[in-house]
Scaffold this active site. Structure first.
Site, PDB file in Angstrom:
ATOM      1  N   LEU A 136      12.346   4.946  -5.930  1.00  0.00           N
ATOM      2  CA  LEU A 136      11.030   5.549  -5.744  1.00  0.00           C
ATOM      3  C   LEU A 136      10.108   4.940  -6.790  1.00  0.00           C
ATOM      4  CD1 LEU A 136      11.816   9.380  -5.327  1.00  0.00           C
ATOM      5  CD2 LEU A 136      11.322   7.735  -3.516  1.00  0.00           C
ATOM      6  N   ASP A 137       8.839   4.752  -6.435  1.00  0.00           N
ATOM      7  CA  ASP A 137       7.861   4.258  -7.396  1.00  0.00           C
ATOM      8  C   ASP A 137       7.767   5.224  -8.573  1.00  0.00           C
ATOM      9  OD1 ASP A 137       7.173   2.044  -5.787  1.00  0.00           O
ATOM     10  OD2 ASP A 137       5.739   3.248  -4.653  1.00  0.00           O
ATOM     11  N   ARG A 138       7.325   4.713  -9.721  1.00  0.00           N
ATOM     12  CA  ARG A 138       7.214   5.537 -10.924  1.00  0.00           C
ATOM     13  C   ARG A 138       6.421   6.813 -10.650  1.00  0.00           C
ATOM     14  NH1 ARG A 138       6.820   4.989 -16.730  1.00  0.00           N
ATOM     15  NH2 ARG A 138       6.974   2.713 -16.722  1.00  0.00           N
ATOM     16  N   ARG A 237       2.369   3.910   1.753  1.00  0.00           N
ATOM     17  CA  ARG A 237       1.135   3.531   1.064  1.00  0.00           C
ATOM     18  C   ARG A 237       0.349   2.505   1.861  1.00  0.00           C
ATOM     19  NH1 ARG A 237       3.259   2.045  -4.879  1.00  0.00           N
ATOM     20  NH2 ARG A 237       1.010   1.715  -5.204  1.00  0.00           N
TER      21      ARG A 237
END
Length: 296
Positions: A136-138, A237
């Site tokens: 997962l992205d930060r 996104r």
């Protein structure tokens, strides 16, 4: 009340409406009221995967209450920004908070989810290791899956599209959507600058499909539930940008606002076939309250 026990915790499925402290007092009739309160204060109790310390937290039928023993609670206290939702001999499922990196970090001292879990499993045996299955992205919070062996990691990754049955995200996007639900299908390619671009025709990129449904909203923001049919890098996104409603806080994909001070993206649910048992398992992390507050 259904009870499941292992060496680290016991899980109780609630069958009636009751507050948390009265439930625990019923559960431990031989403990004093102060001793039961201490179990809550030490963070040993979680409800549906979220640690709860409030005495009056309401429980309803179907809720699952997990109670860690003292040793397991002390072991988990080394974790910062991540909560273990499930652990067995093969996998660890966590709830990662926004701001925590999944794995790689420029700073070798940064406490990524991977490093923290590696330290966690080594508490039992220095030879233990964990293996990252997906990222997962930060600034994305939610459910993440790790393997405890290379064999299990490979079994999960090699058959990821067959094993994973459900990947649901909760998303806050800019603007008011005209359609209450829909699907986005495109082909995604990544540039040298690591930005992903969407094409409506097959240009040799990776095929991506996202289904979305409106949950709430106002004139400025819309809350969506996004279901991934495919799981590509930055898929939601990129697809929200292509829809003309970028994820809030996502400057990389043309967002102009950042009201949450983070990315408006949360991995709510992951359902998959367990690599050893073959049973369907499903884990969820509660949606941040700030998401709902923004679209009131």
């Amino acid at each position: 009340m259904r009870i499941i026990k292992n060496k680290n915790e016991q899980t109780h499925t609630i069958t009636k409406d009751i507050q948390l402290l009265p439930f625990l007092l019923e559960l431990f009739p031989n403990k004093s009221r102060n001793a039961v309160k201490s179990i809550l204060t030490r963070g040993q109790v979680s409800v549906n995967g979220k640690t709860i310390t409030q005495h009056n937290h309401p429980l309803t039928s179907g809720d699952e209450v997990q109670i860690l023993n003292n040793q397991a609670a002390q072991k988990q206290s080394i974790l910062n920004g991540i909560t273990i939702l499930h652990e067995d001999e093969d996998i660890i499922v966590i709830h990662k908070e926004a701001g925590i990196l999944s794995m790689a970090a420029k700073d070798p001292q940064e406490r990524t989810a991977y490093r923290q879990l590696n330290d966690y499993v080594k508490e039992d045996n220095r030879k233990n290791r964990i293996f990252i299955v997906h990222r997962l992205d930060r600034d994305t919070s939610g459910v993440m899956l790790f393997a405890k062996s290379e064999e299990i990691k490979e079994a999960l990754q090699e058959n990821w599209h067959e094993i994973v049955k459900e990947r649901v995200y909760t998303v806050v996007v800019e603007g008011a959507l005209k359609k209450d639900e829909g699907s986005i299908e495109s082909w995604l390619t990544e540039s040298k600058s690591t930005k992903v671009y969407s094409s409506t025709y097959d240009n040799g990129g990776k095929h991506a499909i996202t289904h979305y449904k409106k949950v709430g909203g106002n004139r400025q923001y819309t809350l969506l539930e996004a279901n991934l049919e495919t799981g590509r890098k930055n898929q939601i996104r990129v697809h929200m940008e292509a829809l003309g409603h970028p994820v809030v806080g996502d400057r990389k994909y043309e967002a102009t606002t950042n009201p949450l001070k983070r990315l408006g993206l949360h991995a709510t649910t992951l359902a998959f076939t367990h690599p050893r048992t073959g049973t369907l398992v499903r884990y969820s992390a509660p949606v941040p309250k700030s998401f709902y507050q923004l679209v009131k």
